[in-house]
Design a protein around this motif. Sequence first.
Motif, PDB file in Angstrom:
ATOM      1  N   CYS A 168      48.048  55.806  49.435  1.00  0.00           N
ATOM      2  CA  CYS A 168      46.985  54.899  49.875  1.00  0.00           C
ATOM      3  C   CYS A 168      47.570  53.538  50.250  1.00  0.00           C
ATOM      4  CB  CYS A 168      45.946  54.720  48.772  1.00  0.00           C
ATOM      5  SG  CYS A 168      45.028  56.224  48.380  1.00  0.00           S
ATOM      6  N   GLU A 169      46.934  52.913  51.212  1.00  0.00           N
ATOM      7  CA  GLU A 169      47.334  51.589  51.691  1.00  0.00           C
ATOM      8  C   GLU A 169      46.511  50.527  50.957  1.00  0.00           C
ATOM      9  OE1 GLU A 169      46.623  48.921  55.725  1.00  0.00           O
ATOM     10  OE2 GLU A 169      46.208  51.071  55.773  1.00  0.00           O
ATOM     11  N   LEU A 170      47.193  49.563  50.347  1.00  0.00           N
ATOM     12  CA  LEU A 170      46.505  48.470  49.671  1.00  0.00           C
ATOM     13  C   LEU A 170      45.898  47.536  50.714  1.00  0.00           C
ATOM     14  CD1 LEU A 170      45.815  46.969  47.006  1.00  0.00           C
ATOM     15  CD2 LEU A 170      47.982  45.734  47.295  1.00  0.00           C
ATOM     16  N   LEU A 171      44.604  47.308  50.601  1.00  0.00           N
ATOM     17  CA  LEU A 171      43.886  46.444  51.542  1.00  0.00           C
ATOM     18  C   LEU A 171      43.720  45.028  51.017  1.00  0.00           C
ATOM     19  CD1 LEU A 171      41.020  48.908  52.502  1.00  0.00           C
ATOM     20  CD2 LEU A 171      43.060  48.369  53.856  1.00  0.00           C
ATOM     21  N   GLY A 172      43.692  44.871  49.713  1.00  0.00           N
ATOM     22  CA  GLY A 172      43.494  43.550  49.142  1.00  0.00           C
ATOM     23  C   GLY A 172      43.171  43.621  47.670  1.00  0.00           C
ATOM     24  N   ARG A 173      43.181  42.462  47.049  1.00  0.00           N
ATOM     25  CA  ARG A 173      42.872  42.350  45.622  1.00  0.00           C
ATOM     26  C   ARG A 173      41.940  41.167  45.437  1.00  0.00           C
ATOM     27  NH1 ARG A 173      45.115  40.193  40.717  1.00  0.00           N
ATOM     28  NH2 ARG A 173      44.597  41.631  39.051  1.00  0.00           N
ATOM     29  N   ALA A 174      40.986  41.286  44.512  1.00  0.00           N
ATOM     30  CA  ALA A 174      40.022  40.211  44.286  1.00  0.00           C
ATOM     31  C   ALA A 174      39.581  40.218  42.829  1.00  0.00           C
ATOM     32  CB  ALA A 174      38.810  40.393  45.197  1.00  0.00           C
ATOM     33  N   GLU A 175      39.060  39.094  42.411  1.00  0.00           N
ATOM     34  CA  GLU A 175      38.451  38.978  41.085  1.00  0.00           C
ATOM     35  C   GLU A 175      36.943  38.837  41.285  1.00  0.00           C
ATOM     36  OE1 GLU A 175      40.188  39.252  38.217  1.00  0.00           O
ATOM     37  OE2 GLU A 175      41.948  39.584  39.494  1.00  0.00           O
ATOM     38  N   LYS A 176      36.177  39.633  40.557  1.00  0.00           N
ATOM     39  CA  LYS A 176      34.718  39.638  40.669  1.00  0.00           C
ATOM     40  C   LYS A 176      34.114  39.490  39.282  1.00  0.00           C
ATOM     41  CE  LYS A 176      34.535  40.445  45.105  1.00  0.00           C
ATOM     42  NZ  LYS A 176      33.902  39.527  46.036  1.00  0.00           N
ATOM     43  N   LYS A 177      32.798  39.292  39.246  1.00  0.00           N
ATOM     44  CA  LYS A 177      32.080  39.199  37.976  1.00  0.00           C
ATOM     45  C   LYS A 177      30.792  40.002  38.055  1.00  0.00           C
ATOM     46  CE  LYS A 177      33.610  34.777  36.170  1.00  0.00           C
ATOM     47  NZ  LYS A 177      33.178  33.503  35.610  1.00  0.00           N
ATOM     48  N   MET A 178      30.417  40.569  36.912  1.00  0.00           N
ATOM     49  CA  MET A 178      29.089  41.131  36.731  1.00  0.00           C
ATOM     50  C   MET A 178      28.476  40.289  35.628  1.00  0.00           C
ATOM     51  SD  MET A 178      26.415  42.980  35.584  1.00  0.00           S
ATOM     52  CE  MET A 178      26.857  43.626  33.986  1.00  0.00           C
ATOM     53  N   ARG A 179      27.502  39.471  36.015  1.00  0.00           N
ATOM     54  CA  ARG A 179      26.995  38.416  35.130  1.00  0.00           C
ATOM     55  C   ARG A 179      28.187  37.534  34.769  1.00  0.00           C
ATOM     56  NH1 ARG A 179      21.892  40.864  31.732  1.00  0.00           N
ATOM     57  NH2 ARG A 179      20.664  41.298  33.593  1.00  0.00           N
ATOM     58  N   ASP A 180      28.516  37.359  33.518  1.00  0.00           N
ATOM     59  CA  ASP A 180      29.666  36.524  33.173  1.00  0.00           C
ATOM     60  C   ASP A 180      30.902  37.345  32.832  1.00  0.00           C
ATOM     61  OD1 ASP A 180      28.307  34.134  33.531  1.00  0.00           O
ATOM     62  OD2 ASP A 180      27.529  34.146  31.479  1.00  0.00           O
ATOM     63  N   GLU A 181      30.841  38.645  33.047  1.00  0.00           N
ATOM     64  CA  GLU A 181      31.945  39.527  32.681  1.00  0.00           C
ATOM     65  C   GLU A 181      32.864  39.737  33.889  1.00  0.00           C
ATOM     66  OE1 GLU A 181      32.074  40.529  29.505  1.00  0.00           O
ATOM     67  OE2 GLU A 181      30.123  39.630  29.089  1.00  0.00           O
ATOM     68  N   PRO A 182      34.132  39.279  33.814  1.00  0.00           N
ATOM     69  CA  PRO A 182      35.046  39.424  34.953  1.00  0.00           C
ATOM     70  C   PRO A 182      35.646  40.830  35.046  1.00  0.00           C
ATOM     71  CG  PRO A 182      36.153  38.321  33.151  1.00  0.00           C
ATOM     72  CD  PRO A 182      34.735  38.554  32.697  1.00  0.00           C
ATOM     73  N   PHE A 183      35.988  41.223  36.258  1.00  0.00           N
ATOM     74  CA  PHE A 183      36.747  42.451  36.492  1.00  0.00           C
ATOM     75  C   PHE A 183      37.561  42.275  37.767  1.00  0.00           C
ATOM     76  CE2 PHE A 183      32.648  43.026  38.506  1.00  0.00           C
ATOM     77  CZ  PHE A 183      32.911  43.668  39.717  1.00  0.00           C
ATOM     78  N   SER A 184      38.684  42.967  37.838  1.00  0.00           N
ATOM     79  CA  SER A 184      39.574  42.898  38.997  1.00  0.00           C
ATOM     80  C   SER A 184      39.281  44.054  39.931  1.00  0.00           C
ATOM     81  CB  SER A 184      41.037  42.967  38.555  1.00  0.00           C
ATOM     82  OG  SER A 184      41.352  41.870  37.735  1.00  0.00           O
ATOM     83  N   ILE A 185      39.575  43.845  41.200  1.00  0.00           N
ATOM     84  CA  ILE A 185      39.389  44.873  42.219  1.00  0.00           C
ATOM     85  C   ILE A 185      40.677  45.006  43.027  1.00  0.00           C
ATOM     86  CG2 ILE A 185      38.271  45.333  44.460  1.00  0.00           C
ATOM     87  CD1 ILE A 185      36.419  45.987  42.237  1.00  0.00           C
ATOM     88  N   TRP A 186      41.140  46.226  43.178  1.00  0.00           N
ATOM     89  CA  TRP A 186      42.183  46.568  44.130  1.00  0.00           C
ATOM     90  C   TRP A 186      41.519  47.487  45.141  1.00  0.00           C
ATOM     91  CZ3 TRP A 186      43.163  45.848  39.025  1.00  0.00           C
ATOM     92  CH2 TRP A 186      44.297  45.104  38.669  1.00  0.00           C
ATOM     93  N   ALA A 187      41.613  47.154  46.421  1.00  0.00           N
ATOM     94  CA  ALA A 187      40.974  47.943  47.478  1.00  0.00           C
ATOM     95  C   ALA A 187      42.032  48.715  48.264  1.00  0.00           C
ATOM     96  CB  ALA A 187      40.200  47.022  48.411  1.00  0.00           C
ATOM     97  N   PHE A 188      41.705  49.968  48.597  1.00  0.00           N
ATOM     98  CA  PHE A 188      42.647  50.856  49.281  1.00  0.00           C
ATOM     99  C   PHE A 188      41.948  51.636  50.384  1.00  0.00           C
ATOM    100  CE2 PHE A 188      44.500  50.395  45.072  1.00  0.00           C
ATOM    101  CZ  PHE A 188      45.857  50.298  45.323  1.00  0.00           C
ATOM    102  N   GLN A 189      42.781  52.221  51.252  1.00  0.00           N
ATOM    103  CA  GLN A 189      42.297  53.246  52.161  1.00  0.00           C
ATOM    104  C   GLN A 189      43.413  54.277  52.348  1.00  0.00           C
ATOM    105  OE1 GLN A 189      41.181  51.380  55.846  1.00  0.00           O
ATOM    106  NE2 GLN A 189      43.248  51.375  56.675  1.00  0.00           N
TER     107      GLN A 189
END
Length: 196
Positions: A168-189
């Motif tokens: 898979c090709e890495l498209l990007g990485r981001a930090e997100k939140k659900m309410r006040d709970e953080p989680f990381s995102i790695w996006a691929f295709q």
Amino acid sequence: MTRIITEGFLDYPFHLTLKPHVYQTDRYPQCLAVLNEMMAKAYLASRNALVVEHEGQVIAVALMHDRPIGFWRNVVSGGYRLFRYASPLLVADFAQAAYDGDQVAIDNGDFDWYLEILSVDKRMQGRGVGRWLVAKVLPDFVAKRGGRAYGLVTCTESNARFYTNGGCELLGRAEKKMRDEPFSIWAFQHRAELLR
């Protein structure tokens, strides 16, 4: 299917953002099971659930779509049962956070199919089943339906390495939140390709 998905996502950072907000935190596993049963039923109904069997037992599940399943399909697939564990506002916030995470891949990729869930039975992990699905089966599934590629996101560094190693090709990485709970995102295709 529900058991395999739930076991695979019980300690998943994005899903754990639900735990402090459900009505009773000790019922988080049941809440997650209802969520995953809803998704499995919705994807089965849309014929976009891929299941791997070994000796008559389901050992892996992949849920994909070329267009979002939609609110009503989820409701009739058991989504209304989530309200036993979580408020409608929490369910809406969780759905929005999932959408925001998926958007990282959508904004940075060029694909027409989306891998919503991939889970391998814990007893079969490390045997190449997941890599076979990611690198061979899913690209073939998409290609046979006229697709260019499939996209996905993950929330753990170990999964990010797994998808990179699966081609898979890495498209990007981001930090997100659900309410006040953080989680990381790695996006691929991954590009579609017919099996040879």
